[in-house]
Enzyme design. Structure first.
Site, PDB file in Angstrom:
ATOM      1  N   SER A   1       0.828  -1.200   0.000  1.00  0.00           N
ATOM      2  CA  SER A   1       0.000   0.000   0.000  1.00  0.00           C
ATOM      3  C   SER A   1       0.871   1.262   0.000  1.00  0.00           C
ATOM      4  CB  SER A   1      -0.906   0.017   1.228  1.00  0.00           C
ATOM      5  OG  SER A   1      -1.527  -1.227   1.414  1.00  0.00           O
TER       6      SER A   1
HETATM    7  N1  SAH Z   1      -0.093  -3.682   4.124  1.00  0.00           N
HETATM    8  C1  SAH Z   1       0.331  -4.537   3.046  1.00  0.00           C
HETATM    9  C2  SAH Z   1      -0.776  -4.663   2.044  1.00  0.00           C
HETATM   10  C3  SAH Z   1      -0.569  -5.705   1.003  1.00  0.00           C
HETATM   11  S1  SAH Z   1      -1.872  -5.831  -0.177  1.00  0.00           S
HETATM   12  C4  SAH Z   1       1.562  -3.933   2.394  1.00  0.00           C
HETATM   13  O1  SAH Z   1       1.665  -2.722   2.410  1.00  0.00           O
HETATM   14  O2  SAH Z   1       2.404  -4.648   1.869  1.00  0.00           O
HETATM   15  C5  SAH Z   1      -3.032  -6.845   0.663  1.00  0.00           C
HETATM   16  C6  SAH Z   1      -2.611  -8.251   0.965  1.00  0.00           C
HETATM   17  O3  SAH Z   1      -3.775  -8.955   1.402  1.00  0.00           O
HETATM   18  C7  SAH Z   1      -2.053  -9.045  -0.192  1.00  0.00           C
HETATM   19  O4  SAH Z   1      -0.771  -9.492   0.125  1.00  0.00           O
HETATM   20  C8  SAH Z   1      -3.031 -10.220  -0.350  1.00  0.00           C
HETATM   21  O5  SAH Z   1      -2.404 -11.437  -0.702  1.00  0.00           O
HETATM   22  C9  SAH Z   1      -3.624 -10.295   1.034  1.00  0.00           C
HETATM   23  N2  SAH Z   1      -4.923 -10.978   1.114  1.00  0.00           N
HETATM   24  C10 SAH Z   1      -5.959 -10.940   0.239  1.00  0.00           C
HETATM   25  N3  SAH Z   1      -6.964 -11.719   0.665  1.00  0.00           N
HETATM   26  C11 SAH Z   1      -6.560 -12.268   1.852  1.00  0.00           C
HETATM   27  C12 SAH Z   1      -7.143 -13.171   2.789  1.00  0.00           C
HETATM   28  N4  SAH Z   1      -8.364 -13.682   2.614  1.00  0.00           N
HETATM   29  N5  SAH Z   1      -6.434 -13.511   3.878  1.00  0.00           N
HETATM   30  C13 SAH Z   1      -5.197 -13.005   4.087  1.00  0.00           C
HETATM   31  N6  SAH Z   1      -4.585 -12.166   3.243  1.00  0.00           N
HETATM   32  C14 SAH Z   1      -5.257 -11.789   2.130  1.00  0.00           C
END
Ligand code: SAH
Length: 228
Positions: A68
């Site tokens: 993000s």
């Molecule tokens: N705060 C993180 C955001 C990553 S994007 C950063 O800045 O790196 C959101 C993440 O949520 C992704 O890695 C995706 O794989 C994960 N995600 C999506 N659905 C999910 C679920 N049901 N359970 C756990 N993680 C999930």
């Protein structure tokens, strides 16, 4: 938080500039700005995008996911302000950068990610930095992480069509949660607060775009394993 041999000076200038950008977006909380200074964001990114690690923009981290935008993560922290006695549930570990920031504020962070490789990379970065107060789980985060509930704070970093019931159940009373709710293309960031059994919701930022929350209680997709 140790910086150790990984406190790479090549990135210090970029980091300072990012902090100025975050401040320019209205986040002037010193604790949060200091965390941005202490946690080397590039270490949470694949090496191929290190040159972009300090841009205030979403960064591709592989597996069709993005880290993000830093100023948005700073906004999350400034609204939620986890305290050092509080426990945090994070859904969507992704790069692990927000996990590290949360760990710098809270007592302990529990973070769930559905993609094993991302969780493993986050684990390595956290370990390399000596950040010990984080538990990671690979599985479907739409069911939360019941084992360590309730949580004072819940942070959801992926977009959902509605608020999965498990999150409200696993939120402490009092407790607060941020979650992007909307369509796959655009969402509003919603602050959910639980006080004395009452649960309230209010939008705090419109027009966000997060990657979708994929799982049993959000957008359906077969996911390996599951939470505990
Ligand atoms: N705060 C993180 C955001 C990553 S994007 C950063 O800045 O790196 C959101 C993440 O949520 C992704 O890695 C995706 O794989 C994960 N995600 C999506 N659905 C999910 C679920 N049901 N359970 C756990 N993680 C999930």
């Amino acid at each position: 938080m140790g910086s150790g041999p990984l406190g790479d000076h090549r990135f210090t200038g970029y980091r300072r500039r990012l902090i100025e950008e975050v401040r320019g977006r209205g986040i002037d909380d010193l604790e949060i700005l200091q965390l941005f200074d202490q946690v080397p964001r590039h270490l949470f990114m694949p090496e191929g995008v290190w040159n972009r690690a300090y841009e205030d923009a979403p960064i591709p981290i592989g597996y069709h996911q993005t880290a993000s935008q830093p100023s948005l993560q700073a906004l999350f922290l400034s609204i939620l302000k986890p305290r050092e006695t509080e426990r945090v549930l994070e859904i969507g570990t992704g790069s692990g950068f927000l996990t590290a920031l949360l760990a710098g504020m809270a007592e302990r962070v529990y973070s769930v990610e559905r993609i094993r490789e991302l969780s493993a990379r986050a684990r390595k970065a956290l370990d390399d930095l000596g950040i010990m107060n984080v538990a990671l789980l690979v599985g479907d985060g739409t069911i939360g992480w019941r084992k360590y509930a309730p949580y004072d704070v819940i942070v959801v970093s992926a977009a959902s069509p509605s608020i999965p019931k498990a999150y409200v159940d696993q939120l402490a009373d009092p407790g607060r949660m941020l979650i992007p709710i909307g369509s796959k293309d655009a969402q509003d960031l919603i602050l959910v607060e639980k006080v004395g059994f009452a649960v309230t919701q209010q939008p705090v930022k419109a027009g966000c775009t997060f990657v979708p929350l994929l799982g049993r209680f959000a957008w359906k997709e077969e996911v390996p394993g599951g939470g505990e």
